[in-house]
Design a protein around this motif. Structure first.
Motif, mmCIF file in Angstrom:
data_model
loop_
_atom_site.group_PDB
_atom_site.id
_atom_site.type_symbol
_atom_site.label_atom_id
_atom_site.label_comp_id
_atom_site.label_asym_id
_atom_site.label_seq_id
_atom_site.Cartn_x
_atom_site.Cartn_y
_atom_site.Cartn_z
ATOM 1 N N SER A 187 15.889 14.890 46.161
ATOM 2 C CA SER A 187 16.645 15.711 47.116
ATOM 3 C C SER A 187 18.136 15.471 46.934
ATOM 4 C CB SER A 187 16.214 15.376 48.549
ATOM 5 O OG SER A 187 14.812 15.479 48.693
ATOM 6 N N SER A 188 18.588 15.561 45.720
ATOM 7 C CA SER A 188 20.004 15.337 45.413
ATOM 8 C C SER A 188 20.885 16.288 46.225
ATOM 9 C CB SER A 188 20.240 15.552 43.912
ATOM 10 O OG SER A 188 21.604 15.440 43.588
ATOM 11 N N GLU A 189 22.062 15.833 46.572
ATOM 12 C CA GLU A 189 22.968 16.614 47.435
ATOM 13 C C GLU A 189 23.184 18.046 46.941
ATOM 14 O OE1 GLU A 189 26.683 18.322 48.727
ATOM 15 O OE2 GLU A 189 26.239 17.541 46.727
ATOM 16 N N PRO A 190 23.323 18.314 45.637
ATOM 17 C CA PRO A 190 23.500 19.704 45.204
ATOM 18 C C PRO A 190 22.325 20.625 45.551
ATOM 19 C CG PRO A 190 24.224 18.206 43.486
ATOM 20 C CD PRO A 190 23.544 17.361 44.524
ATOM 21 N N VAL A 191 21.143 20.063 45.787
ATOM 22 C CA VAL A 191 20.012 20.889 46.224
ATOM 23 C C VAL A 191 20.375 21.595 47.530
ATOM 24 C CG1 VAL A 191 17.623 20.851 47.033
ATOM 25 C CG2 VAL A 191 18.293 19.444 45.077
ATOM 26 N N GLY A 192 21.033 20.853 48.440
ATOM 27 C CA GLY A 192 21.462 21.443 49.694
ATOM 28 C C GLY A 192 22.718 22.282 49.550
ATOM 29 N N ASP A 193 23.593 21.874 48.654
ATOM 30 C CA ASP A 193 24.840 22.616 48.455
ATOM 31 C C ASP A 193 24.583 24.055 48.051
ATOM 32 O OD1 ASP A 193 26.984 21.108 49.157
ATOM 33 O OD2 ASP A 193 27.665 20.685 47.120
ATOM 34 N N TYR A 194 23.560 24.270 47.243
ATOM 35 C CA TYR A 194 23.400 25.573 46.620
ATOM 36 C C TYR A 194 22.142 26.352 46.980
ATOM 37 C CZ TYR A 194 27.190 24.007 43.612
ATOM 38 O OH TYR A 194 28.394 23.561 43.163
ATOM 39 N N PHE A 195 21.039 25.685 47.260
ATOM 40 C CA PHE A 195 19.790 26.410 47.087
ATOM 41 C C PHE A 195 18.755 26.253 48.197
ATOM 42 C CE2 PHE A 195 15.932 27.604 44.670
ATOM 43 C CZ PHE A 195 16.394 28.792 44.107
ATOM 44 N N ALA A 196 18.642 25.084 48.798
ATOM 45 C CA ALA A 196 17.501 24.812 49.677
ATOM 46 C C ALA A 196 17.458 25.744 50.877
ATOM 47 C CB ALA A 196 17.532 23.356 50.142
#
Length: 428
Positions: free
Chosen positions: A350-359
């Motif tokens: 659940s790396s931070e970019p997962v939330g930054d862009y897509f989740a």
């Protein structure tokens, strides 16, 4: 990367409100645009962005938007469309309805939910362009039912070619129909007070540089704003089971945003601390934005050693970070102890970019420790609430004396008499 005991680290970061000169400059721009409209807007656009425009050229045309689609690659278009679906699905679950509660004595109380009429979205164009932020601002407003959403962005986010085509495409995909090529404090003033070319809005959202932040603070009250955004932050809470290369990569993912971004590891494991510090140096050497990330790591980065994970959670709650990653053997067992964090990412995938862009959850998250009392951008930010009160004659007769008692206790006889005249007229 510095390694130290947590108690040696300054847990309270100074909130940046700009220098006196920056404050004065931002306020002057705001006042000039308020007074002069388009004339000041165009003057400051030429002065600060180096582009001489006419009022007729401020608004982005449909032809420009169509041309932007020819300049973006197909993989981006596929990704942004799927991200938009995820973001919309997440925010639709936040939507609340109006409600009414009717009591046997005829009292009816309730709350009416209505969307704001017109919202302005600021999209920055400084060190990088952020099409993802367009979705994160626009989609919650759309879910709330806002009928008019206007976007402003500096006129050269894409360099000499003008506005970055990826920003235009993201806005079009999100459904924005009204876009203007103007940025900085002058854009914030135009949104707040209106000019001959840009109608005023009810709320302004979106991050920007220090002048944008100061302008938002200056116009607050004339319009609503989302927040005064500070530099990006990440805290990783990890134990000996975590992968040092994952942690280093995630710390650098925030450090590359801005020289003032903060990237901190909190761990009880000294071997992990040393491995992450070494891995940060190794990965930093090949990072394209290494100059920015290096300044961030040197000034605001740290590895903090704690006695155990519970002590680490105390540190996390004091820092109240924008982003928190929990990379431990059992991250779910710690979730109940975490009180202050804008967004919480659990586990190694659940790396931070997962939330930054897509989740789907919003990536516009409170900074500077304000996660202690504020939340990520959400649908409620674009709704206003009206209380509904209906008292029957029976209800007023039963409660009138108590209302008068409270009014007279506060020395407001007029309030009491507004009730008393009704009681007397109705035979009390």
């Amino acid at each position: 990367m510095r390694i130290m005991r947590a108690e040696q680290f300054g847990l309270k970061r100074e909130v940046e409100y700009g220098t006196p000169e920056q404050n004065e400059s931002a306020l002057r721009i705001v006042e000039d645009v308020k007074a002069e409209g388009d004339a000041a807007l165009l003057r400051y656009t030429e002065r600060h962005d180096g582009m001489r425009l006419t009022a007729a050229e401020l608004r982005v045309t449909q032809e420009e938007i169509a041309a932007a689609y020819d300049r973006v690659d197909a993989a981006f278009l596929t990704a942004i469309r799927e991200a938009a679906v995820n973001i919309r699905r997440f925010h639709e679950k936040q939507l609340r309805n109006s409600w009414m509660d009717l009591q046997p004595d005829g009292t009816m109380l309730g709350q009416i939910m209505r969307p704001l009429k017109r919202v302005g979205v600021y999209v920055p164009g400084g060190k990088a362009a952020y099409p993802s932020s367009v979705l994160m601002n626009v989609i919650p407003a759309q879910v709330a039912g806002v009928p008019e959403i206007v976007m402003v962005t500096p006129p050269a986010t894409g360099g000499k070619a003008g506005i970055d085509p990826y920003i235009l495409v993201a806005a079009a995909e999100a459904g924005v129909q009204e876009m203007y090529r103007v940025g900085g404090a002058q854009a914030i003033a135009a949104l707040a007070y209106g000019t001959e070319s840009i109608a005023p809005v009810d709320k302004i959202c979106g991050p920007g540089n220090i002048y944008v932040a100061l302008a938002k603070r200056a116009v607050f009250g004339a319009v609503d704003i989302d927040s005064i955004a500070g530099p990006s932050e990440i805290v990783v809470l990890a134990d000996e089971h975590a992968d040092a290369s994952y942690i280093a990569a995630d710390l650098l993912s925030q450090a590359e945003h801005d020289e003032m971004a903060s990237a901190v590891l909190v761990t009880p494991s000294e071997p992990l601390a040393e491995a992450v510090a070494a891995e940060v140096e190794r990965q930093l050497a090949t990072l394209p934005r290494q100059d920015i990330a290096r300044q961030s790591i040197d000034a605001y980065g740290a590895v903090l050693l704690v006695n155990d994970l519970l002590a680490g959670i105390d540190v996390v709650n004091q820092l109240a970070p924008e982003h928190l990653e929990v990379l431990t053997a059992d991250p779910m067992s710690l979730l109940g102890h975490i009180e202050n964090a804008g967004a919480i990412f659990l586990g190694p995938y659940s790396s931070e970019p997962v939330g930054d862009y897509f989740a789907g959850p919003n990536h516009i998250i409170p900074t500077n420790g304000t996660a202690r009392f504020s939340s990520p951008v959400n649908v409620d930010d674009f709704l206003k609430k009206s209380s509904l009160i209906y008292y029957s004659k029976q209800a007023l007769m039963e409660s009138g004396d108590k209302i008068m008692t409270l009014a007279r206790h506060e020395g407001l006889e007029g309030h009491a008499r507004a009730i008393e005249i009704r009681l007397e007229k109705e035979g009390r």
